[in-house]
Enzyme design. Structure first.
Site, short mmCIF file in Angstrom:
data_model
loop_
_atom_site.label_atom_id
_atom_site.label_comp_id
_atom_site.label_asym_id
_atom_site.label_seq_id
_atom_site.Cartn_x
_atom_site.Cartn_y
_atom_site.Cartn_z
N GLY B 17 0.82 -1.21 0.00
CA GLY B 17 0.00 0.00 0.00
C GLY B 17 0.85 1.26 0.00
O GLY B 17 1.94 1.28 0.56
N SER B 18 0.34 2.30 -0.68
CA SER B 18 1.08 3.56 -0.76
C SER B 18 0.28 4.72 -0.20
O SER B 18 0.51 5.88 -0.54
CB SER B 18 1.47 3.84 -2.22
OG SER B 18 0.30 3.96 -3.02
N GLY B 19 -0.68 4.42 0.66
CA GLY B 19 -1.43 5.48 1.34
C GLY B 19 -0.63 6.02 2.52
O GLY B 19 0.59 5.87 2.58
N GLY B 21 -0.48 4.96 5.60
CA GLY B 21 0.17 3.88 6.33
C GLY B 21 1.40 3.37 5.62
O GLY B 21 2.50 3.33 6.17
N VAL B 85 -1.38 -7.10 -5.15
CA VAL B 85 -1.03 -8.25 -4.32
C VAL B 85 -2.16 -9.27 -4.41
O VAL B 85 -3.30 -8.97 -4.07
CB VAL B 85 -0.78 -7.82 -2.86
CG1 VAL B 85 -0.61 -9.05 -1.97
CG2 VAL B 85 0.47 -6.94 -2.80
N GLU B 180 -18.20 17.28 3.31
CA GLU B 180 -17.29 18.11 2.52
C GLU B 180 -17.69 18.16 1.06
O GLU B 180 -17.69 19.23 0.44
CB GLU B 180 -15.84 17.61 2.69
CG GLU B 180 -15.30 17.97 4.07
CD GLU B 180 -13.90 17.47 4.36
OE1 GLU B 180 -13.58 16.33 3.94
OE2 GLU B 180 -13.14 18.19 5.01
N ASP B 319 -6.46 1.76 7.45
CA ASP B 319 -7.88 1.43 7.33
C ASP B 319 -8.15 -0.07 7.35
O ASP B 319 -9.30 -0.50 7.45
CB ASP B 319 -8.45 1.99 6.01
CG ASP B 319 -8.64 3.49 6.07
OD1 ASP B 319 -8.34 4.08 7.12
OD2 ASP B 319 -9.08 4.08 5.06
N ALA B 330 -6.19 9.44 8.42
CA ALA B 330 -4.76 9.55 8.24
C ALA B 330 -3.95 9.45 9.55
O ALA B 330 -2.98 8.69 9.60
CB ALA B 330 -4.43 10.86 7.51
#
Lengths: 452, 452
Positions: B17-19, B21, B85, B180, B319, B330
């Site tokens: 993952g590249s978020g 985390g 993955v 939002e 998440d 975040a």
């Protein structure tokens, strides 16, 4: 005030297209006593000369494609309609536009057709799936995905051949767009991506420009063409002149040299900028006018006043018009728009349509950037290249970008890319991965166009 | 130096993952004596909290989604692989990643799984084609096309009913994202688009927020929830509480009020932000660990040290992890990344894995912008709203945006939109028009997801 009950109807001008021709035509009618309807199939005014910078991650789409209706918001005599023009009736003076389930017949007194041109594959339309052109925002985003994605795909493969293929980028067509995009692919690989991979070295990417003629950018003359070529070669671009593309498939393309020998170039990314085909609306118009022809590229061979024979109220401008000596570039479209609207305005004030002076194109010169800090410029007999030409390019493009916001944003983006080595718009969508997968499955077969 | 010929192998950390985390995990390992492989299915690090501003034309994709490998370019112990993955083997300590025709089995000593979550339709997956969520760049661009396109489609229709339907915008889910995005749709209509159309008046658009519970943003508490609700209502948003969505189709949706009555809302644009479903990798991991469960949203119920039972080298963060009291935002992901990497680093230096202190979440508060100059903030027991909260929102989001370039660009974009009324990124692709056409044809039938 009219004496009888009839409401006086204003002169109606319909403009087709929101490129340089269409937008400037609408704008020049701002103070005229007319109602303007601009019909376009995109919601934006596209600054096409900078599209290659969207494709190579320098500019965002918003910077070069502001919403047409926002630009014309304050022009109360203009309305903007999103729609595809599917019919033009010169006799009954109507344009038929479609969007989704909606179809509308819009009447006109004067018509300005600025529907532009798209990529031409010279009858080989099946090349398009493998070698997209660069005419629309969709094209640019698709190419961005393909170009950046090729480096990603090269990083993960374990086959040396496949790695080499994925790191080979071919641009077909040595006109200004071809030169600009191939230069930016080379700079992207050499500067922006250098050091960002572990298995591959992006600076070893093979970047090739293929041109059928004997020089790049023939209209710029042999001196500047050679200058641009040398600069590209210094960037590491292989410039292959006198070379024709005879076939394109998923895995690469086949080229034919001047001596008749054919060979393959295995490559993942292929960009097509070898020719243009005018909008089919050109033919539609010509068919309705006795003695009006379209040229080989489908452009309308207009009268000296940019109208079609027998219809002095129908102007064809921009990339859709064929006038000897006028290149298919922004200045020609803008001048055509100015000329056409001037006739409409003065004739509304009583001028005689049969006394029109012919359109005269003022050649303000042409230019192309080869790489950062280096461009070539031709203004009349004056030819120059290098940093000074690049500064001229910078100033001129800023001047023509629509909106202060976009000018500031573009300056900032260029600062980041040309002084630094960053690119602020390298984002590619997830969809691209799936499109690649789809392409991978069909391999050499014909396929519907991949999704960027 | 080793005495025998065996090359000493560094400890291998695989991050999925590249978020927030995944990226922060990789970054925190910068100075550690490890090799890091970050595998992600997008090439960018997505700043998800600002995705709604891409959907509503304020920010460009590049500003909130910089390329992961450029961020990590200088971190020599990290490699970035694009891939999905498809397998995790806790026993043999391998991760299997796929991209196109390529499949790679990556071994690990430690694994950090930060694969995130996607939109949940609570078993009604066919809603997705009509009411896309807002989790990816693709989602945001698709929504931008749908939102701006609805105004275009309303401008051209001649049916009053259809015009009203196209000018009705429904956001499902009253969490921070829902609040939002609904606020920005209202401001887009009222400020940016006002005066840009001729047949319709965008300020008359009907903008509706539907929430199943009794208040918007329940975690913010009743006081701030009400404050946000009042502010939305002042913008003209209809807030429907205690209302469930029971069906969604092309033409609109069906809602059920608290009293059990059902009725239809005819609308073109539907945005879904009602729930999340964790990545299927959560289940894949839990199945391999005796006594590890996933919760209803598919998140892994982790041990106090964020690992799965029996595998102290496998951390689940962000998440995808389920820890009571830690919201899926975040800060939780960033703190999880810091915690996990700290354990790895200290244990490499000899610390005892069995002596880990449990993960402790530090609640730094939460916030949401309702409209320009107005936000709500909750920091511990301190609750405040309005302009001060908005300034806090501004500062915090600038702080967390990755890269100086993106910070400057975002400030400029916000200046344009919040002080002026312009939006720099209203460009929608041509493809959208065709996607709409496809949707129009299928009407109420189930359909593959439209293309933005």
């Amino acid at each position: 005030m009219t004496v009888d009950n009839e409401v006086p109807r204003r002169h109606r001008v319909v403009v087709i297209g929101s490129g340089f021709g269409g937008l400037f035509a609408a704008k020049h009618l701002k103070r005229a006593d007319v109602d303007v309807t601009l019909i376009a199939k995109t919601t934006h005014h596209l600054f096409q000369p900078l599209l290659y910078q969207v494709a190579t991650g320098i500019l965002s789409v918003g910077e070069i494609a502001p919403a047409t209706r926002i630009i014309l918001r304050k022009q109360k005599n203009a309305e903007v309609l999103l729609g595809e023009v599917v019919g033009i009736d010169l006799e009954n003076k109507t344009v038929t536009s479609k969007l989704l389930d909606w179809e509308r017949v819009v009447p006109f007194d004067s018509l300005i057709v600025a529907a532009g041109a798209q990529q031409s594959y010279f009858g080989n339309d099946h090349f398009e799936a493998f070698a997209p052109g660069m005419k629309t925002i969709d094209d640019a985003l698709e190419l961005r995905g393909r170009i950046l994605g090729a480096f990603e795909a090269a990083e993960v493969t374990t086959s040396a051949d496949e790695r080499q293929r994925r790191l080979t980028f071919v641009v077909v067509g040595g006109g200004p767009t071809g030169v600009e995009v191939v230069g930016q692919i080379a700079e992207l690989a050499d500067r922006t991506l250098a050091g960002a991979f572990r298995a591959i070295n992006p600076t070893e990417a093979r970047v090739i420009l293929i041109e059928a003629g004997g020089a790049v950018m023939p209209p710029m003359g042999p001196k500047l063409g050679l200058k641009a070529q040398r600069r590209l070669e210094k960037l590491g671009v292989e410039v292959k002149l006198n070379t024709m593309v005879t076939d394109v498939d998923y895995k690469g393309l086949t080229v034919k040299e001047k001596d008749g020998s054919e060979h393959r170039i295995e490559c993942a990314v292929k960009v097509w900028s070898a020719g243009v085909q005018a909008s089919p609306l050109g033919k539609l118009i010509a068919q309705q006018s006795d003695g009006t022809e379209v040229d080989r590229a489908g452009r309308v061979v207009v009268e000296p006043d940019l109208t079609v024979k027998g219809h002095p109220n129908v102007f064809v401008i921009g990339d859709l018009m064929s006038v000897p000596g006028v290149p298919g570039q922004a200045p020609g479209a803008i001048q055509g728009a100015k000329y056409a609207t001037k006739q409409i305005k003065s004739e509304l004030k009583g001028a005689d349509p049969s006394a029109r002076k012919p359109f005269k194109y003022l050649d303000k010169g042409s230019m192309a950037t080869v790489s950062r800090f280096s461009a070539v410029c031709k203004v009349g007999k004056l030819e120059f290249g290098g940093f000074i030409a690049w500064l001229a390019w910078l100033g001129l493009h800023l001047y023509y970008l629509v909106g202060g916001r976009n000018r500031i944003a573009a300056i900032f983006s260029w600062f980041v890319t040309f002084l630094g080595r960053g690119r602020g718009q390298m984002t590619i969508t997830e969809r691209w991965v799936f499109a690649r997968r789809a392409l991978e499955q069909v391999r050499d077969q014909e396929t519907p166009r991949a999704i960027g």
